[in-house]
Design an enzyme around this catalytic site. Sequence first.
Site, short mmCIF file in Angstrom:
data_model
loop_
_atom_site.label_atom_id
_atom_site.label_comp_id
_atom_site.label_asym_id
_atom_site.label_seq_id
_atom_site.Cartn_x
_atom_site.Cartn_y
_atom_site.Cartn_z
N ARG A 100 -94.70 -45.12 -8.62
CA ARG A 100 -95.10 -43.73 -8.47
C ARG A 100 -96.62 -43.69 -8.29
NH1 ARG A 100 -96.13 -39.09 -12.78
NH2 ARG A 100 -96.63 -37.53 -11.23
N HIS A 145 -101.96 -34.99 -7.42
CA HIS A 145 -102.22 -35.41 -8.81
C HIS A 145 -103.69 -35.12 -9.13
CE1 HIS A 145 -100.68 -38.21 -12.16
NE2 HIS A 145 -101.83 -37.74 -12.58
N GLU A 190 -98.25 -32.24 -13.52
CA GLU A 190 -98.76 -31.62 -14.75
C GLU A 190 -99.61 -30.38 -14.53
OE1 GLU A 190 -100.58 -34.22 -17.56
OE2 GLU A 190 -98.91 -35.60 -17.60
N ASN A 330 -93.21 -35.68 -17.98
CA ASN A 330 -94.25 -36.56 -18.51
C ASN A 330 -94.32 -36.30 -20.00
OD1 ASN A 330 -94.65 -37.00 -15.80
ND2 ASN A 330 -96.80 -36.38 -15.78
N TYR A 332 -95.64 -37.86 -23.88
CA TYR A 332 -96.40 -38.86 -24.64
C TYR A 332 -96.31 -38.66 -26.14
CZ TYR A 332 -98.72 -40.19 -20.26
OH TYR A 332 -99.00 -40.63 -18.99
N GLU A 397 -93.72 -40.16 -16.58
CA GLU A 397 -94.85 -40.77 -17.29
C GLU A 397 -94.50 -40.88 -18.76
OE1 GLU A 397 -98.76 -39.07 -16.92
OE2 GLU A 397 -98.52 -38.77 -14.76
#
Length: 496
Positions: A100, A145, A190, A330, A332, A397
Amino acid sequence: MKFNLSFVLLITFIKDIHGEHCEKGWPFPQDFLIGAASAAYQVEGGWNASGKGENNWDWFTHNKPWMIADQSNGDVACDSFHKYKKDVAIMKDIGFDFYRFSISWSRIFPTGFANDISKDGIKYYHDLIHELRSKGLEPFVTIYHWDHPQVLEQMGGWINEMMVDWFTDFSKIVFQEFGPKVKYFVTINEPSSFCYGGYGGTSKAPAWNLPLNAEYLCMHNVLKAHAKAYHMYYEKFRSTQNGIIGIALPCNHYFHKNEEDSITPDIAFQYDCGWMANPIFSKDGDYPKIMRERIDENSRIQGWPRSRLPKFTQTEVEYIRGTSDYFGLNHYTSYIAVPVQKEVNKGWANDRGFYQIVDPKWPVSASSWLRVVPEGFGGILRKITKEYGNTPIYVLENGYSDTGSLNDLDRINYYYSYLKEMLLAIKDGCNVKSYAAWSIMDNYEWTEGYNAHFGLLQVDFNDARRKRTYKNSAHWFKNLLQSRTLLPVQNCTNNN
Ligand SMILES: *[C@@H]1O[C@H](CO)[C@@H](O)[C@H](O)[C@H]1NC(C)=O
């Protein structure tokens, strides 16, 4: 330090004779795609190579270096503009299914607009895509991005509604040129990160710092731009190119502070994730009701002539609803959502009515915003499934930052524990189809500069050649991709 394959075989062997003491390996579903991710400004460098124009991050880092933790920039970064063949060879060796990466807007449109297209810029991505496909890796292309031509930023960036058309012009060239060789597209990466950080706050370019106002205007245009690119792909390209296209949303997981509070974590989800996801993935579309009500009310109390949260027309609601073939996630980290009471005549603090804290017991990383909370990954996958049904989820991600050691056991533990939660969620019925590790190599981490290391490979930023070195986590992924099974990290005989 070399990862020892016989170590893994030993674990498997010990598991056979002491099965009851050891955690079993977890096989990945068939057809599950595992890849690695990056973004143009974070890895490419070549900031003025082959006629590339200046973008918002070039301008920001050159003109406001004090906004970056180490005053650095992405002028050279990992130099992937020149070293892409090496990058692809590494990913082939590790065994990833896809890469990606994103397209630099100002490499394609050096002066910012569609009347001036750079042949060299286009050639770079043809070469990269060709290299990937010839090595058996699927290109997974993010159109945007976070980097756009600086001239568009001068004209207001994502606050200017013209950005919808400018983004569509850019997307059209991307589909025309690369679509015949690309099966997976992400429109925008995002939105909340750059809308909050760039326009509402100061943690991303252009650091406008107009909170509770500019981020809402930014998101409004981003959602329209995404939908317009999606519709264009379906009307003009999809029948011949047969790809799929979606959006990548950063969604945290929220826990409650008190057992009895089942409401605040959901409100937090709606502000954090639903803000972007509800207009696209919910049955009725549009922003979450709670945001509409609270921001409308707050705006009225504060004397604004109209709500700070802009309104979609019904036509726009329907135009945006359903514009994604998958939920790009995404993820985290997690937070604890703490409610604050509504103040009479003052409304809801920060529009939201909650604030977020962390559990001090959650392990830290090299990034202040990233704590290790694997169960939150399962939590957010189940929440997304509950809210938006069976849409396939593509994890685009997930990863961990440290200070750069090659012996990165903390990173391996992060990947192991998060992947295990993901496989459990799949077992529970979450329709997760792919996973991408962030990131293939250490790179330019925006305003964190080169301080936060997310890579499976180390990059020597003091070396003009930008030498890449495998960390243990890269060897760990290589073993995982060979066995297609998630094996315990620790030698399980020690756990008796
Ligand atoms: C590109 O930028 C570098 C500084 O980063 C500068 O030394 C060089 O002259 C520039 N090249 C062109 C073609 O503008």
